[in-house]
Design an enzyme around this catalytic site. Sequence first.
Site, PDB file in Angstrom:
ATOM      1  NE  ARG A  53      -0.044   1.625   3.429  1.00  0.00           N
ATOM      2  CZ  ARG A  53       0.914   2.530   3.549  1.00  0.00           C
ATOM      3  NH1 ARG A  53       2.200   2.164   3.647  1.00  0.00           N
ATOM      4  NH2 ARG A  53       0.645   3.801   3.567  1.00  0.00           N
ATOM      5  N   GLY A  54       0.232   2.393  -0.161  1.00  0.00           N
ATOM      6  CA  GLY A  54       0.986   3.627  -0.364  1.00  0.00           C
ATOM      7  C   GLY A  54       1.066   3.829  -1.868  1.00  0.00           C
ATOM      8  CB  ALA A  55       0.202   6.737  -3.984  1.00  0.00           C
ATOM      9  CD  GLN A 203      -3.242   2.926   6.831  1.00  0.00           C
ATOM     10  OE1 GLN A 203      -3.782   3.355   7.844  1.00  0.00           O
ATOM     11  NE2 GLN A 203      -3.925   2.692   5.729  1.00  0.00           N
ATOM     12  CG  ASP A 244      -3.254   7.919  -1.781  1.00  0.00           C
ATOM     13  OD1 ASP A 244      -3.000   8.398  -0.667  1.00  0.00           O
ATOM     14  OD2 ASP A 244      -3.071   6.719  -2.080  1.00  0.00           O
ATOM     15  CE  LYS A 255      -5.201   5.808   4.409  1.00  0.00           C
ATOM     16  NZ  LYS A 255      -6.226   4.954   3.757  1.00  0.00           N
TER      17      LYS A 255
HETATM   18  O1  MRU Z   1      -4.646   3.303   2.247  1.00  0.00           O
HETATM   19  P1  MRU Z   1      -3.164   3.487   2.120  1.00  0.00           P
HETATM   20  O2  MRU Z   1      -2.410   2.982   3.291  1.00  0.00           O
HETATM   21  O3  MRU Z   1      -2.633   2.979   0.806  1.00  0.00           O
HETATM   22  O4  MRU Z   1      -2.997   5.070   2.109  1.00  0.00           O
HETATM   23  C1  MRU Z   1      -1.718   5.588   1.918  1.00  0.00           C
HETATM   24  C2  MRU Z   1      -1.640   7.062   2.048  1.00  0.00           C
HETATM   25  O5  MRU Z   1      -2.618   7.744   2.229  1.00  0.00           O
HETATM   26  C3  MRU Z   1      -0.278   7.675   1.817  1.00  0.00           C
HETATM   27  O6  MRU Z   1      -0.145   8.843   2.551  1.00  0.00           O
HETATM   28  C4  MRU Z   1      -0.109   7.985   0.331  1.00  0.00           C
HETATM   29  O7  MRU Z   1      -0.379   6.870  -0.452  1.00  0.00           O
HETATM   30  C5  MRU Z   1       1.244   8.498   0.015  1.00  0.00           C
HETATM   31  S1  MRU Z   1       2.486   7.272   0.094  1.00  0.00           S
HETATM   32  C6  MRU Z   1       3.967   7.963  -0.287  1.00  0.00           C
END
Ligand code: MRU
Length: 359
Positions: A53-55, A203, A244, A255
Amino acid sequence: MNETIKHYDTVDFSGDGNALAIIDQTKLPGELIILELDTAESIWEAIHNLRVRGAPAIGVAAAIGIAVLMKKSEAKEVSEFDREFNEYKDYLETSRPTAVNLFWALEEMKKVLDRQDLAGVPERKTALIRRAKELREEDIDVCKRIGEYGLTLLKEGDGILTHCNAGSLATVKYGTATSPMYLAHEKGMKIHVFADETRPLLQGARLTAFELHNAGIDTTLICDNMSQTVMRNGWVNIVFVGCDRVALNGDACNKIGTSMVALAAKRNGVPFYVCAPTSTIDFETKTGEEIEIEERKPEEVTEMWYREPMAPNGVKVYNPAFDVTDHDLITGIITEYGILRPPYQEALEKLRDQIRSRE
Ligand code: MRU
């Protein structure tokens, strides 16, 4: 667990190159488990259920995923090979809706197949693998550059607040919001980080607090409803968050809870920076209003992490995974090309034109 997380890349090819290898983030911080995935269903499941996870990490995982799936293709004809690719692409795109990196990375992979010089199936397979490796390497470089720009905003003794995990675990390495923190720490600067726990999937607690603490960075975990208090106490000099999807007017989707941090930061005069690789900028989306916000299952709020359900059976639950921070609450957007300042639409259009002229 004795190893530090910095010894592992979040997303990579497996040793034999036949699978996508990821750290299973649902098992952290208790266990460090590496999964090797080589079916479309298992890759889709890993993205959907936040094992990866994480963009940026989602984007690279999809790119490596589709490369290993196509490596196994038995198609003889290019048309059949390309049809298979498009089917996998459409399928993987349904795994999560909000992070634009997923769509961006798969589109980058598709561009490989548009090349005229790749006449046969074997050449197409090799080119897809090469492009996925490049996207992975580029992510490391981009995060490092974001860190270098972010570092220029920091001074000795600073308190930094972050929300969710835009860390090493959300990218291949370094992270986006955490990258300035890692670079400051490497330089021996004294910094202190407040990590929001980030309800409902934690997270911040499970991943950000874990990776920063593991790296030896002075870190304090707080519940989401405490960020206003620590800012009011004067303990926070700057906020760094990831995102994201950034819309063309600078609205930034991240998030759930990020926009509340931004409001509190504004109230307390704390600069609020969004760290965004250009792969996270959606030049086609005009404002945050147009961004699809993922809604997830009620159990994440009512019972996940608890020994027994913590809400009455059958109660209505609203569980959006992201929110949009209005551009007027954002002090700057840190990209790999520098720090963008308002007016964002102008700055983003200029950046878009620069990127397109290089293609
Ligand atoms: O639902 P997630 O854990 O994938 O959400 C992730 C986030 O909101 C991060 O802040 C975002 O993807 C940036 S990661 C560099």
